[in-house]
Scaffold this active site. Structure first.
Site, PDB file in Angstrom:
ATOM      1  N   SER A   1       0.828  -1.200   0.178  1.00  0.00           N
ATOM      2  CA  SER A   1      -0.037   0.013   0.009  1.00  0.00           C
ATOM      3  C   SER A   1       0.886   1.227   0.054  1.00  0.00           C
ATOM      4  CB  SER A   1      -0.853   0.050   1.194  1.00  0.00           C
ATOM      5  OG  SER A   1      -1.960   0.781   1.124  1.00  0.00           O
TER       6      SER A   1
ATOM      7  N   ASP B   1      10.595   5.214  -9.899  1.00  0.00           N
ATOM      8  CA  ASP B   1      10.509   6.017 -10.906  1.00  0.00           C
ATOM      9  C   ASP B   1      11.410   7.145 -11.025  1.00  0.00           C
ATOM     10  OD1 ASP B   1       8.739   4.004 -11.571  1.00  0.00           O
ATOM     11  OD2 ASP B   1       6.671   5.246 -10.920  1.00  0.00           O
TER      12      ASP B   1
ATOM     13  N   LYS C   1      -0.756  -4.097  -3.444  1.00  0.00           N
ATOM     14  CA  LYS C   1      -1.909  -3.407  -3.101  1.00  0.00           C
ATOM     15  C   LYS C   1      -2.065  -2.064  -3.583  1.00  0.00           C
ATOM     16  CE  LYS C   1      -4.646  -1.854   0.677  1.00  0.00           C
ATOM     17  NZ  LYS C   1      -4.691  -0.252   0.371  1.00  0.00           N
TER      18      LYS C   1
END
Length: 749
Positions: free
Chosen positions: A477, A488, A502
């Protein structure tokens, strides 16, 4: 990450389950409940809570689905799995009687008539008492341990016992296995009989403490989790505990409790709390009565449920509570002690971010690597909304730890997110801002397809040097949001196992705000409901796939039973267009070399090889679905385990040079006991041993950063590529890399 249902099941109760998981005094809460009357019956408030929940779930859930016969069938399946997932209480005959209810649970909710799900629950309780009573009856004569037979320990795909006779045979084998485990641990028959009789009678006592709220909580979670794996119903007590877990603070005495036999026992004292400051309480002490204020009557709590005792002990800061205690070092007839405590605000530091420094030595060079251990993403929303300038938050705590690590001269930082199940989305967003200058962090899509980009708008960062994020299957999460953003942006290396997967966002709906009727304080609980899906800034989702590390570590095999992909009703993986962002570095410039050095070091490392061998043994043991009930066979198997554990221990000593930090010889073998049957002293020692155990994965992650720092120092051109913003912040970063002296503090986010 998914919350476990607040389900009062047989073995959870019997194993000393601490309802207030972190501490006994978890803030203000409801008064103790009255003793249950049988059969259990639903209340009007529960019927109202169920109907309100259905209205929200069918209209505002991210993947809203009608509550109809199809959903009823899913609820039916989930409900039975929650009650009897191992298929040891009900029989096929019971299932045949239940079959007409498959399409009736939707009507039960819409018509405010919960008699059908309660009838199932009542039979569950009845069957549980029957099975335990039968197990006790078997102890008198013992078992034929020379008989060749086996017991299937993994029954999730098994058939229901056909009838009572088949159920009795199943329980004979279960009880025989309990007997065998104690026998193999060195207990004689008299001790075994006494231990198991006490265990099973304790089960029965706890079963009889189950009440209407437990039945309703279980049924509503069956419905909630049938919509998606991360939607839950939280009863009033569960909602209060959830708030405390998010804020890491409470008002009470600062003691963690467990249920042991008929007593509420102190397990641990929380630093700085009234209980510790009193110098009159210690682990093992048993609370036998509780009184309110200076003169309130003492209420005998022997035999009470732990959550009901908790409700008496906790309370507002500044109020008085009196405890009558049976000290740990006296018997049941020993002298009681009475003490008075003033409740206070308690900070749950064990669940907060913490730091340490690892020194890595290689080739005559020593470098300091800072480690920030983060168990969850927490935030005290209540204190923040009330204007408290000192409100608790992950980002604030981590920023402070970074500043302290800088003062200690670290040259790289590892953020350890292993087993961090998530928490506040906002904190994952803002904490990312400590490691980037500014920019988007996460994209969030609502049920109607609208996409919002959330990110860091404040200039400056707290740490601009080499960074690694350590993850595993339990990283979920909000932890995946942070890890994905770091990856990224190429801001740091993500190292470890693929994460949970999740990718959904939940919100809390306070059902009391929508209650109808004349009740002054209905206490309907809360609905933790999925309302959005989040996406990486590169457009991909963490849903199902999780975050794939840049440098992978061996998997432990849990992915077969643990993770988003194990849920039948998990949302599919999707993607959306990327956000407007630019990577702040190019870690590809040295990732191949770091991978090569890691592989070479792992291949030559005795500690890494030992970890792999222990992992292989763990996988072998957990993959066993059937065990022999023959004593000679089990003795031979245990002897092999003893030899293997001894060999592992000898290898640990050879690597570490001492066995001081190792558990005692043989302590890793099955002792046949449940957790609440062991002494508090041994439990605390086991916890301490686990905390002090060597951590090869963390050490290797720090060594990878050690390699990265060396490459950066040796090649200024490479440094400009792999440090953030093309070296824009390099004066501060390189200062921390090249010298142990404290660097200038960069702006805190």
């Amino acid at each position: 990450m998914k919350l476990r249902p607040a389900l009062v099941l047989l073995f959870a109760l019997s194993a000393g389950c601490v309802y207030a998981q972190s501490a006994a005094d978890l803030g203000a809460g409801p008064k103790p409940r009255k003793a249950a009357t049988w059969p259990l019956e639903p209340t009007a408030e529960q019927a109202q809570a169920a109907q309100l929940s259905a209205r929200f779930l069918t209209r505002f859930h991210y993947d809203a689905q009608p509550l109809d016969d199809a959903m009823s069938a899913r609820i039916y399946k989930a409900y039975l799995k929650m009650l009897d997932g191992d298929k040891v209480f009900f029989t096929q005959a019971d299932m045949d009687k239940f079959a007409p209810l498959k399409t009736k649970f939707d009507d039960a909710i819409w018509n405010s008539d919960l008699s059908a799900p309660f009838a199932v629950f009542n039979l569950y309780v009845q069957r549980a008492v029957q099975r335990m009573t039968y197990a006790r009856s078997l102890l008198k004569d013992g078992f034929d341990l020379s008989r060749d037979e086996s017991y299937d320990v993994d029954r999730k795909d098994a058939a229901w016992p056909k009838d009572k006779a088949a159920a009795d045979d199943l329980w004979r084998k279960r009880t025989k296995n309990d007997w065998l485990r104690l026998k193999l641990a060195g207990k004689d028959d008299a001790d075994i009989r006494k231990t198991l009789d006490k265990r099973y009678s304790g089960y029965i006592d706890r079963i009889r403490q189950i009440n209407s709220a437990d039945a309703f909580q279980t049924f509503m979670n069956a419905y909630a989790e049938s919509t998606d794996p991360h939607t839950d119903y939280l009863g009033p007590e569960a909602a209060a505990n959830f708030d405390i877990a998010m804020s890491l603070s409470l008002q009470g005495i600062g003691a963690q409790l467990q249920s042991r036999d008929d007593y509420t026992m102190i397990v641990k004292l929380i630093a700085g709390g009234p209980a510790m400051k009193s110098h009159k309480l210690k682990p093992g002490d048993r609370i036998v009565a509780v009184g309110q204020g200076d003169k309130g009557a003492m209420v005998d709590v022997v035999g009470w449920r732990i959550d009901d005792v908790t409700a008496l002990i906790r309370g507002k800061k500044g109020t008085v509570v009196r405890l009558e205690v049976l000290p740990a070092d006296v018997g049941p007839d020993g002298k009681h002690e009475l003490l008075t405590l003033v409740r206070d605000k308690i900070n749950l530091e064990d669940a907060a971010a913490s730091k340490k420094v690892i020194e890595i030595k290689d080739g005559g060079v020593t470098r300091k690597i800072g480690v920030i251990d983060l168990p969850s993403f927490y935030s005290d929303f209540g204190a923040r909304s009330a204007g408290d300038k000192d409100f608790r938050s992950t980002t604030r705590d981590v920023a402070k730890l970074i500043a302290e690590l800088k003062q200690e001269g670290v040259q790289g930082i590892v953020v350890d997110l292993r087993n961090n199940g998530g928490g506040s989305l906002a904190e994952a967003d803002s904490m990312t801002g400590l490691f980037i200058d500014k920019g988007p962090v996460v994209q969030v899509r609502g049920s109607h397809g609208e996409v919002q980009v959330q990110g860091d708008d404040d200039a400056g960062l707290s740490w601009s040097g080499p960074l690694a994020v350590l993850v595993n299957r339990g990283t979920a999460s909000a932890s995946e949001i942070f890890s994905a953003a770091i990856q990224d942006y190429h801001r740091g290396l993500v190292i470890g196992e693929p994460t949970f997967g999740k990718g959904t966002v939940q919100t809390l709906v306070d059902l009391d705000k929508f209650a109808s009727g004349d009740s002054e304080k209905p206490q309907l609980g809360e609905l933790k409901m999925t309302i959005q899906e989040f996406f990486r800034i590169n457009g991909g989702s963490t849903q199902l796939k999780g975050v794939t590390p840049d440098i992978g570590f061996p998997k432990n095999g849990d992915e077969k039973d643990f993770g988003e992909s194990t849920y039948d009703n998990a949302l599919p993986w999707t993607q959306i267009p990327p956000a407007d962002y630019e990577p702040v570095a190019n870690l590809s410039a040295y990732l191949p070399q770091l991978l090569k050095q890691h592989d070479q070091r792992a291949a030559q490392s005795p500690a890494w090889k030992l970890m792999l061998d222990e992992l292989a043994q763990y996988k072998k043991m957990r993959d066993m679905t059937s065990i022999s009930l023959n004593l000679a066979t089990r003795e031979a198997e245990r002897k092999q385990q003893e030899q293997m554990q001894a060999a592992f221990r000898a290898r640990h000593v050879a690597i570490d040079g001492s066995d001081a930090a190792l558990p005692e010889a043989g302590s890793n073998l099955d002792d046949g006991l449940n957790p609440n049957e062991r002494s508090i002293k041994s439990e605390l020692k086991e916890e301490k041993d686990a905390k002090n155990a060597k951590d090869p994965q963390l050490e290797e992650t720090a060594h990878i950063l050690f390699d990265a720092i060396g490459m950066i120092k040796a090649d200024p051109k490479l440094a400009s590529e792999v440090l953030p913003y093309g070296g824009k912040f390099s004066p501060r970063a390189l200062a921390s890399v090249s010298t142990p002296a404290p660097s200038a503090s960069s702006p805190a986010h």
